[in-house]
Design an enzyme around this catalytic site. Structure first.
Site, PDB file in Angstrom:
ATOM      1  N   HIS A  13       0.822  -1.045   0.237  1.00 29.66           N
ATOM      2  CA  HIS A  13      -0.181   0.229   0.023  1.00 29.66           C
ATOM      3  C   HIS A  13       0.886   1.178   0.039  1.00 29.66           C
ATOM      4  O   HIS A  13       1.866   1.155   0.599  1.00 29.66           O
ATOM      5  CB  HIS A  13      -0.877   0.001   1.073  1.00 29.66           C
ATOM      6  CG  HIS A  13      -2.047   1.258   1.082  1.00 29.66           C
ATOM      7  ND1 HIS A  13      -1.514   2.420   1.581  1.00 29.66           N
ATOM      8  CD2 HIS A  13      -3.257   0.933   0.559  1.00 29.66           C
ATOM      9  CE1 HIS A  13      -2.810   3.063   1.193  1.00 29.66           C
ATOM     10  NE2 HIS A  13      -3.735   2.200   0.730  1.00 29.66           N
ATOM     11  N   GLU A  53      -3.536   2.113  -7.441  1.00 32.95           N
ATOM     12  CA  GLU A  53      -4.205   3.432  -6.632  1.00 32.95           C
ATOM     13  C   GLU A  53      -2.993   4.372  -6.789  1.00 32.95           C
ATOM     14  O   GLU A  53      -2.032   4.493  -6.233  1.00 32.95           O
ATOM     15  CB  GLU A  53      -3.817   2.824  -5.064  1.00 32.95           C
ATOM     16  CG  GLU A  53      -4.826   1.801  -4.862  1.00 32.95           C
ATOM     17  CD  GLU A  53      -5.227   2.011  -3.311  1.00 32.95           C
ATOM     18  OE1 GLU A  53      -6.320   2.125  -2.798  1.00 32.95           O
ATOM     19  OE2 GLU A  53      -4.330   1.836  -2.443  1.00 32.95           O
TER      20      GLU A  53
HETATM   21  P1  PGA Z   1      -9.411   6.211   0.274  1.00 33.79           P
HETATM   22  O1  PGA Z   1      -8.014   5.255   0.330  1.00 33.79           O
HETATM   23  O2  PGA Z   1     -10.412   5.574  -0.437  1.00 33.79           O
HETATM   24  O3  PGA Z   1      -9.642   6.817   1.389  1.00 33.79           O
HETATM   25  O4  PGA Z   1      -8.734   7.314  -0.827  1.00 33.79           O
HETATM   26  C1  PGA Z   1      -7.847   4.069  -0.436  1.00 33.79           C
HETATM   27  C2  PGA Z   1      -6.781   3.005   0.016  1.00 33.79           C
HETATM   28  O5  PGA Z   1      -6.054   3.838   0.643  1.00 33.79           O
HETATM   29  O6  PGA Z   1      -6.608   2.152  -0.318  1.00 33.79           O
END
Ligand code: PGA
Length: 246
Positions: free
Chosen positions: A95, A167
């Site tokens: 992450h 992401e």
């Molecule tokens: P968020 O986080 O939906 O609060 O932007 C997503 C993540 O960090 O997996």
């Protein structure tokens, strides 16, 4: 294929809040899990009790991290084997918050991935670029670098199911999501570079970063997005329910 929804509760819910969320919403979670694949990722402490609370539903439980070491003198770490013994079946690795605050490199992500598979846990592997990389149009180069050794290792060991969450760092927790055309392009490109893997195994691509009930409708129209990794919005049950059902 049904969409996959992964709720990453981060450190946004305490142990008691996590348990309460599951007790209060068990019936609705059970119903939602009949139409969608749902994985809840609470903090380590809450994993075992939540598995017990939701045992007669189709909700799956994952961890948010694991140690890169198999066992030994690593104070405060949690091994993949311990996660497996607690009956967790998924684990988020790589992450951006771990890459940024805990210096988790792709090399470490691969060590964690191998340990997770060895313990029958499916990793949810996050990749993404910084705002700077994005502005310099380096997204694909960065993603390719992050993915290459992960996919090669997965092919070498013949892992049979892999989940990749794209992401963009700059979309996480900011309320900003990339343009639809941009995501169309990135996800169809991801699909192409993962082709050798797709041919033989199951690979799923998730989008994560500021997913909420207002933008989910548009996100669901994008081809090659198999599901979503949801942070902030996933701690509010009503918001999570809307994201899954809208
Ligand atoms: P968020 O986080 O939906 O609060 O932007 C997503 C993540 O960090 O997996």
């Amino acid at each position: 294929m049904k969409h996959l929804y992964v709720a990453n509760w981060k450190m946004n819910m305490t142990y008691a809040q996590s348990i309460d969320f599951c007790i209060q919403n068990k019936g609705q979670l059970h119903a939602l899990a009949n139409t969608a694949n749902i994985i809840l990722c609470p903090s380590f402490l809450a994993i075992a009790p939540i598995i017990e609370i939701l045992k007669d539903t189709n909700i799956k439980i994952g961890a948010q991290n694991c140690s890169e070491h198999q066992a030994g003198s690593y104070t405060g770490e949690i091994s993949a084997q311990s996660l497996s013994e607690s009956s967790a079946t998924y684990c988020i690795i790589g992450h951006s918050e771990r890459r940024i605050y805990f210096e988790e490199t792709t090399e470490i992500v691969i060590k964690k991935m191998n340990l997770l598979y060895a313990n029958n846990i499916t990793p949810i592997i996050c990749i993404g670029e910084t705002k700077e990389d994005f502005l310099q149009q380096k997204t694909k180069a960065v993603l390719e670098q992050q993915l290459e050794s992960i996919l090669q290792t997965a092919v070498y060991h013949q892992y049979n199911h892999i989940i990749i969450a794209y992401e963009p760092f700059w979309a996480i927790g900011t309320g900003i999501i990339p343009e639809a055309e941009y995501l169309e392009d990135i996800f169809s490109w991801l699909h192409i570079i993962a082709q050798p893997y797709i041919e033989h195994k199951i690979i799923q691509f998730l989008y994560g970063g500021s997913v909420n009930s207002k933008n989910i409708h548009q996100l669901k129209t994008i081809e090659h997005i198999d599901g979503f990794l949801i942070g902030g919005a996933s701690v509010d049950f009503e918001e999570l329910r809307k994201i899954i059902t809208l």
